[in-house]
Design a protein around this motif. Structure first.
Motif, mmCIF file in Angstrom:
data_model
loop_
_atom_site.group_PDB
_atom_site.id
_atom_site.type_symbol
_atom_site.label_atom_id
_atom_site.label_comp_id
_atom_site.label_asym_id
_atom_site.label_seq_id
_atom_site.Cartn_x
_atom_site.Cartn_y
_atom_site.Cartn_z
ATOM 1 N N HIS A 126 1.331 1.842 -11.447
ATOM 2 C CA HIS A 126 1.522 1.180 -10.160
ATOM 3 C C HIS A 126 2.455 -0.014 -10.307
ATOM 4 O O HIS A 126 2.025 -1.110 -10.630
ATOM 5 N N LYS A 185 1.472 8.404 -1.536
ATOM 6 C CA LYS A 185 0.775 7.158 -1.213
ATOM 7 C C LYS A 185 0.792 6.883 0.283
ATOM 8 O O LYS A 185 1.806 7.111 0.947
ATOM 9 N N PHE A 191 -0.322 3.824 3.222
ATOM 10 C CA PHE A 191 -0.731 2.442 3.451
ATOM 11 C C PHE A 191 -1.642 2.392 4.673
ATOM 12 O O PHE A 191 -1.244 2.776 5.764
ATOM 13 N N HIS A 247 -5.267 -0.287 -6.578
ATOM 14 C CA HIS A 247 -5.740 -1.683 -6.626
ATOM 15 C C HIS A 247 -7.117 -1.931 -6.000
ATOM 16 O O HIS A 247 -7.254 -2.693 -5.059
#
Ligand SMILES: [Zn+2]
Ligand SMILES: [Zn+2]
Ligand SMILES: [Zn+2]
Ligand SMILES: [Zn+2]
Ligand SMILES: [Zn+2]
Ligand SMILES: [Zn+2]
Ligand SMILES: [Zn+2]
Ligand SMILES: [Zn+2]
Lengths: 484, 484, 484, 484
Positions: free
Chosen positions: D56, D147, D149, D236
C-alpha cells in the motif's frame, strides 16, 4: 359509573401483589383491598396487568392504490380482543409531501379507533420544509419519534447523509430516531438478480433480505445516531446480526433499543418453503422470518435486556392483495398480522416456558414501550392516576388460533392452528370494558390520540455526555510554530 | 408523629414526578399534592428517592483476632450520612462452624444498627450439617442468598464439587447463589511467587489478583450455576473479563447478576503505585482496583443493564491494621470503606456526567438490589405502604471528601480529596429522620432485620425452563438391538 | 531404490505447483521437472501432498483390564490407508507411575508401527518425581508436549493447583501444555444425577458432558497457561463455547491452539438418539458429538485460523467392549475411530464444498501439526531433505465408507455409509510405498519415533513478552511513609 | 555475476534454518550449505529473509495540482534502504477517466522505480466503460485487485450500489475487492460541523474521522462483499471497531483480510495534540492515529491471524504541502511516510518485545502479502526459482530515526527520534545488491512491474461455497395453490 376489578393479582413491570383496582372516569382511582364500585369485574385466578401497547402498526396503510386491510376500526378491535389497549402507527408522507400534511391523513383515519393510539412520524425524504416541520411535529403535535427507512429504494428510503441530517435535527428537538434497518441498495440488486435467475416465488423474498443486510444497516444506523448524539430505536429486529450490533452498541454506553416482533420470535423461515404459494406469500414481510438460531438470539435478548419491547408491525393484506405478486415476489405486499395474537403468543411461548417472568412480560409488551416512547405512567402502568388501560389476564384460558374466528379483517392468520394458553378475560380501554369475559364490546371512535413529549431523561443524559466529551481545539500560539 | 416531605421531585427507578410524601408509623402513608403532617421536611430543589441499599458490607468482620473497624454502629451511621438506609452483611461461619451458630454471632453484632439490614449466608465449608441448616436459614431465618468464596485458599474457599453441591441445594430451596469470583489456587501460587521474587509491597497484591483470575472464576461459577439451575449473583465485578463472562451468560438466557463497586468505578490501579506505603495499603482489597479499560466496561454495563447494582464491599480497616502487612503484602487486611460515599460518588460520576439518568441511579443503588434480593417494594420504593426509607437528595450540594470529617470510624478515606456534587439533605430510616439538613441524628438500635423469602419469580421461571429442557431417556426396545 | 512421483501437482500449506518429486533413502531428494528414478509413481490428475499427521491417537490404550482395539499395527495401517503417515500418541502413566516408566510401555507397543510416530507425555498426577522426570522426558526423550486431563475425576484428572505447577514446569522446560478440557467435578456429579434419574443409555453420556463444561474448562486452562507463561494446545475442541474461549484468548495475544476432530466436524448429536443402543454406544466419546451450531463454529474456526489442526482422538473399541456399558452409560468405553477416514472426510466436506482450499487442507491435516509440535519441516513438508511422507491424492476417486472393507480392526465405523470423494492413490512413509494404487503394502515395524525439541520460536517470543511485562516492585523509601 | 549469501540463518514465514543462498540472474539458484559464487555477502549473525513487500503506497500521487513528494525514484530507494523490495501502488483514475488511461499514467511514473512494483486498480466512479475495462485490467494488465473509496465524498467516493456492482464484476473476473473504509457522508458532515465550531487545527482531522466511522464502513464493505461472493481486503485497519468487524466476518467463514499500518501500530493520537501545528499536521492521514486500546487490538490481530499484513500507505507530503491546511484542517494533504521504517519499526516493537516471532515478522511484512495478492512464491519466498528479493537482516544493528539522514525526500519523519534495533545489512532486488552494508547502491529503472493473475484458490473455494448455498426456487404445482 365506577368499576372495580376484584380478587385479581396485579402484575406490573416491577411487582406482583394482590389488590383490587377501582376505575373512575377512565382512570385508575384507587388500588387496594376490598374496593367497591358500581360494577364489579371478577379477576379471580387472573393477573391484572397494564394493557398491551403495540409500538409498531400500519393500519389502513396506503399501498399501490389500495390500503392494508386492517384499519383503525378492525385493527384496534383486534388489538383489544388480544389485550392490547394502545397502538402506535406510522404517519408516512409520500416523497415530497409535508409532514403535517401526512399527519392530517392519519388524523382522519384514526377517528375510528376503538383504543388509544399515537403516531411515529416518518422522514421519507429530506428538505428544508421537512426540517422545519419537524419542530411543529414535536412541539405542537406531541410526537417525539421519527422513523427512517434504510430500505425500499426508490420509494421511502433515505440516504446516509439525509439520515445523518435528520438525526441531528431530532437531537436538537429532543426526540428519538427510529430506523427500519435493511440495506436498500443491496436488497434492490438482490431482487433483480433473483428474478433474473428465475427465483420469482415468495421464498425469494426471504432470499433477497438475508440477515446480513439487516445487521449491516442496524450497525450503520447506530453509528450515525452516535455521531448525531441521539437515542435510537431499531424496529423489527429479526436476527442475531442486528441484535449483535445493538448489544455491541449498548456495551459502549450507547442509547439504543431493539424491538423484536412476535412473528420473528415464534415463526421461522421454513414457512416460505411451503408448497402452497398462498401460505408462503401471506408470510411475506420485511425483514422475513429467520431460522432457530435467530429466534434463540431474540429470546435471549428479551431475557438479558438487550432487546426492549415486543411489537407486531401489523400490516395486514388479504390473500387477494398478496396475489398481486404471483410471478414476481417483489410485488407481494409486505406485511403480516399479529395485533390480536401478540400477547397470547408471547405469554404462551415466553411465560409458560419459563423464558420470561410475568413481570418481564408486562415490561416488554407494555411498560418498556411506554417508557421509551415517553407516555409512562399515563400508559403502561397500574397506578392511581394512570389511564385505565387494563387487561385482566386469565392464565388458564386456552384457544387455538383460527382465521375464521378472529377479529382482524384479513382472511387468514400466520399463527393458524397454534394453541395459546393465557388470554384476556377483560380488556379495559380508558375504563371502558372493551372485552367482557371474552366478548368484544368495543366502541368505534372511543380511542384518543396520546401526545408524547420530547427531552426524556435519556435525551438529557446523552446530551450531557456528548457535551462533556465533545472535541476541543488545541490551543496553539503561532501557527505553524516550527521548522523541521 | 407524621412527617411530610414537601415540594420535592420524586425519582424512582421508573418515574420522575412532583409530589409530596406523607410518612406515618415508619411507612409511606400517602403520596400526592399538598399533603400535611406534623412535621414538614422541605425538599425544594431536591429529588426524593428510595434510600440506598448496599448489598455488600462486612461490618465488624472478624479478622486475625481483631475485627474490621466499622461495626454496625459506626458503619450504619456512615451509611445514613451518605443516603444509604439498608445494608446487607455477610454471616461468615468459620470452617466447621454451623450456619445457625454463625448467624447468632451476626444477630448479636447487628443489634446496634442505626438502619435496617439483612444478611447473606456464607457457605465456607460443606457437610451434611451445612446442607441441613440451609433449609432453616431459608425458611426460618428469612435469608435466600448464599455466598461462596472461590478464593482465600485454606480459609473460606470451597472446591468446585462443593460449590456445585451447594448450588443444587440452593436451587431446591428457591434461593440465589452468590460468589466471590477469583481462582484461589492461582492467587495463592502467585502470592508465593511474588514474595519469593521480592515483590512484597501492596502493589504486589494487585499483581497477585489480575483480571484473568477473576474472569476465569466468574465464568466457572456461571457454568456451575447453569448446571445446577440456580440464579447467580456475582459480587464485586471489577473487570472486563468478569463482566464479559456475565454478558455472555445473559445472552444465553442465563439468570446472572453482576455487582460492581463504587471503588472500581471511580478509582484505578495507579493507586497501588503510590510511593507512600500507607496510601497503597489502604486501597488493598480483593479484587484490586483496575485500569481505565475496566472502569469503562463497568460503567457501560450499568448503562446497558448487563450489570445490575452498585455496592461497596465496605470492610474498613485502620491504617494500624493495614500495617500488619508491612514486608508481606499477603498480610495486609483486605478491604476498603465506601458506605458513606457510594451515593454521592456515583451521582457525581454517573448522573452529573450523563452516563446515568437519575432513575437509573435509583435502580442501581436501591431498587434493583431490593428486587434481586427480594425485599421489594418494602424496600427500594417510594410507594404507599413501603418502609419510609427515603433520601431527600440535593443535587446542588457539594463537598470535598475528607477522612477527618467523615462518620466512618477509620482514619483515612480512599476517596480523600474528591469533590462530590449531590448529597442528602434528609435521610429517613423507617420514618426516623436520621440525617436532618446534613446533621446526623440517627439512633443506635433503630435498625431491624429484613427477612427475604425464597422462590422469586426468577427462580420459578428458571426452574420451569430447566424442567422443559431436561434430559430425557431414549426409549429403546431390546438393548443392545443390533449387530454391526 | 529411488522413486519418482511424476506428473502430479504439488500442494503444500503455502503453494501449489506442478513438479515431480524424487525420493531417495526415505527422504525427498529433489523437486523439479522431468525427474527420473528407479521406480515411477504416476500422479497424473493427482495432488502430491505432505502425508497427514494425526496429532491425537490412543493406540492399544489400556482400559479396564483390556486395551483399545486398534494398536500400533492395525492403527497405523489404517492411518496409511487413509493418507496419514504419522501419528502422535499419548503415553499415559497410571496414577503413581513414573513418566519414564510409562514411556517404556509405549515404546514397547509402538515397535509394531507401520508409519512414524511420536508421543505426548501425560501428567496424570503430581509429585517431585513427576517434576524431575519431566526434564528427562524433554531433554532425553524428545517430547515437548505434556497433556493434562481436567476430567475423568478419580482417575486421570488433575486439580488446578497441580495443573498450574505442571504448566510452570513446562514453561521452564520450553514445552507446550495440552489439556483435555472438561470440568471433571461437574461431569462426575451429572453422571450420578442422570443415573439416579434413570438416564442410563448412551444418550446420557452426551447429557453428562454438555458444551458448557467443556467451554468452562478450556477457559480455565487458558487462564492458567497465561499465568504460567506457557503456550497451550487444547485437544478435541468440539463446541462453540470452547472455541469462543480460544478465540478470545488469541485476541489477547495469547498463544493457544485448538484441535477439532473430524468426527465433531461431520457428525452430530442426533446419533445418540438412535433407537439402536449399539449405534449410539459406538459414538460415545468425550467430548460427545454436538449439534449443527457447533459444527458451523468449528468449520469457521478452521477457515479463520482460530482453530489450527484436525485430529481424530482415534481410540477404537469394539462393539463387545462398548457393551460393557449396557445399563450404565458411564461404563461405556470412551472413544471412536477415525484415523482411516480423517483425510477423505475432511477433503469431501471441506475442500469439495469450498470451505477450505487444498492448501488449507494440507495445513490443518499436516503442516500446522508439524509446526506446532515442532517437527517441521522434517514432517509436514514437500521440501528437499524432508522425510518422504507423502500422499498422492486423487481428487476424483470415490468410495462409500463401510466397516467390512476397512483396515481398522474394529467391527463398525462411525462414518458408515458416508460417500467420500478424494482418496490416496499412493501413500509413502519415509519413502516406502505403503499404499500403492489403493492397495496396502505397509510394513510392520517400519515406523520410527520422531523426536521433537523444546524452545520453539513461540516459546521464546512468549517468554520475552512475559519478562517485559512482569511485575516490578514499587521503590519506596521508608515503609510506611505516611500518617493519614 | 553470481552472488552467494553466506553464514546466515534463513527465516521464512514457516521455517528457520542455516543455509547459504546462491543468486544467479536475479533469481535464487540454490539454497544449501557451502555454496560458492562470484561475490560473497557475509550474513554472519544475520537473518536472511524475503525482502519486504509494502502492499500500500502512493508514490507521486496527484493532489491539488501537485504530487506527493516521494515518487517512484525516492520512494523505492527509501523502501530498499529499509529492507522492502517491492511496493504495490494504486492507479487512481480521476472521475470520468478510464481505467486503462489511468494505468498509462502510472506506467510512466513507475519507470524510475529502483525495486519491483505492482498496481492495484482503483474504481473511483462507475460506468459501462469501467465495467468493460476491468476485464482488460485483469486479463491483459495482470492486476487482480480493485480498490474502492468509501470516503472522500465528492472526489473518489463510490456509493453502495456502485460498490456492489463493482464487487460483483470483480467476482466474475476472479479478482479481489479492496476498500478504504470510512463513512464518507458522515466524515464530510463532521468536517463542516467542526469547522463551523472553530475546530480548524489538525487535531480536528482526527475528530472528524473517529473509529466509529471506520468500523461502520468496514462492516458494510464486508456485507457487500459477502453478497457479491468476492474476497475482500481492507486497507489501513486502524482501530478495534474495524478489526472487530473483520474478526466477526472471518468467524462466519468469510474471506476477509485486514491490513494495519506500521504507523497505527506504533504511534498514537496524542500526536495531534502537539502544540506545534507542523508536528500535528505532518501526522495527518486517514484514518488518523488512534489510542493505546486500538494499538493493542492491532497487535493482537497480527498475533492471532485475524489481521494479515503490515503496510505503510506511504504518501509523503512536505511540510510546505501540509501547510496548505493552515486554518482549515480539511485542506491538509492526507498522508504520512513509512516505507523506509516499516521493517525496523515492526521488528523493534514486534520481534524484540516477543509479540511476534521472526517467522511471523516475515509473514506479515512479505509472504502474506505475496500470497493474498497472488505473486507468491515469485515474491515473498526464499526458494529456488524465486526472485532474489532478499534482505539480510542484522538483529543487532541499531539506529535512531532522523529526517536529516533518511532517504525519503520529505523534510521530516513521523518516527523522528525513535530507536530501532534490527536493520538491513544487505538488500537485494532481483539479485542486485541495492543496500550494501548499509550503503545505498540502488539503480533507477531497475524495478519491473509484477503481474498478478486472478482466480486464486481462495476465489475458487469461495465461489464453490456460494454456488452450493445459492438460493433455490421452491417447486410448486399451480400458483397459488390454496384457499385459506
Ligand atoms: Zn419496516
Ligand atoms: Zn413497519
Ligand atoms: Zn469478596
Ligand atoms: Zn465482600
Ligand atoms: Zn480427551
Ligand atoms: Zn484423547
Ligand atoms: Zn486510504
Ligand atoms: Zn492509501
Amino acid at each position: 359509573m365506577s368499576k372495580v376489578i376484584k380478587n385479581g393479582t396485579i402484575v406490573t413491570h416491577d411487582r406482583t401483589y394482590k389488590a383490587d383496582v377501582l376505575v373512575e372516569n377512565g382512570v385508575i382511582a384507587e388500588i387496594g383491598p376490598d374496593l367497591k364500585g358500581d360494577e364489579t369485574l371478577d379477576a379471580s385466578g387472573c393477573y391484572v396487568m397494564p394493557g398491551g401497547i403495540d409500538p409498531h402498526t400500519h393500519l389502513e396503510m396506503p399501498f399501490m392504490g389500495t390500503y392494508s386491510t386492517d384499519d383503525f376500526d378492525s385493527g384496534t378491535r383486534a388489538a383489544l380482543a388480544g389485550g392490547t389497549t394502545m397502538v402506535v402507527d406510522f404517519a408516512l408522507p409520500s416523497p415530497g409531501q409535508g409532514l403535517l400534511d401526512a399527519l392530517k391523513m392519519w388524523d382522519n383515519k384514526s377517528t375510528r379507533a376503538h383504543c388509544d393510539y399515537s403516531f411515529h412520524m416518518a422522514v421519507t425524504w429530506w428538505s428544508e420544509q421537512v426540517f422545519n416541520e419537524m419542530e411543529t411535529v414535536v412541539k405542537e403535535r406531541g410526537i417525539n419519534t421519527f422513523k427512517h427507512f434504510m430500505a425500499y429504494k426508490g420509494a421511502l428510503m433515505v440516504q446516509d447523509d439525509e439520515m445523518y441530517a435528520s438525526f441531528q435535527r431530532i437531537g436538537e428537538l429532543g426526540g428519538i430516531a427510529m430506523v427500519h434497518a435493511e440495506n436498500g441498495d443491496v436488497v434492490a440488486d438482490l431482487q433483480q438478480k433473483l428474478l433474473a435467475e428465475g427465483n420469482t416465488g415468495p421464498e425469494a423474498h426471504a432470499y433477497s433480505r438475508p440477515p446480513q443486510v439487516e445487521g449491516e444497516a442496524a450497525n450503520r444506523a447506530i453509528m450515525i445516531a452516535d455521531m448525531a448524539g441521539v437515542p435510537l430505536y431499531i424496529v423489527h429486529v429479526s436476527c442475531e446480526e442486528a441484535h449483535e450490533a445493538i448489544r455491541r452498541a449498548r456495551q459502549q454506553g450507547k442509547r439504543v433499543w431493539g424491538e423484536p416482533l412476535i412473528q420473528h420470535l415464534t415463526l421461522d423461515d421454513s414457512e416460505y418453503m411451503n408448497k402452497d404459494w398462498d401460505h408462503a406469500a401471506r408470510r411475506v414481510m420485511s425483514p422475513p422470518f429467520r431460522n432457530q438460531k435467530h429466534q434463540d438470539s431474540l429470546w435471549a435478548g428479551l431475557q438479558a435486556g438487550s432487546l426492549s419491547v415486543v411489537a407486531t408491525d401489523h400490516c395486514a393484506f388479504t390473500t387477494e392483495q398478496k396475489r398481486y405478486g404471483v410471478g414476481d415476489f417483489t410485488k407481494i405486499p409486505n406485511g403480516t398480522g399479529g395485533l390480536e395474537d401478540r400477547m397470547p403468543m408471547l405469554w404462551t411461548h415466553g411465560v409458560e416456558t419459563g423464558r420470561l417472568t410475568p413481570e418481564e412480560f408486562v415490561a416488554v409488551t407494555s411498560t418498556n414501550v411506554a417508557k421509551v416512547l415517553n407516555c409512562y405512567p399515563r400508559k403502561g402502568a397500574i397506578l392511581p392516576g394512570a389511564d385505565a388501560d387494563i387487561v385482566v389476564w386469565d392464565p388458564e384460558k386456552t384457544k387455538t388460533i383460527h382465521a375464521d374466528t378472529q377479529v382482524s379483517a384479513i382472511d387468514y392468520n400466520v399463527f393458524e392452528g397454534k394453541e395459546v394458553k393465557g388470554l384476556p378475560r377483560f380488556t379495559l380501554t380508558r375504563g371502558h370494558v372493551a372485552v367482557h369475559d371474552g366478548e368484544l364490546r368495543s366502541q368505534e371512535g372511543h380511542g384518543e390520540f396520546v401526545k408524547r413529549t420530547p427531552n426524556t431523561a435519556t435525551n438529557k443524559a446523552l446530551s450531557r455526555w456528548k457535551e462533556l466529551t465533545a472535541p476541543r481545539p488545541v490551543e496553539r500560539s503561532g501557527i505553524p510554530a516550527s521548522g523541521v
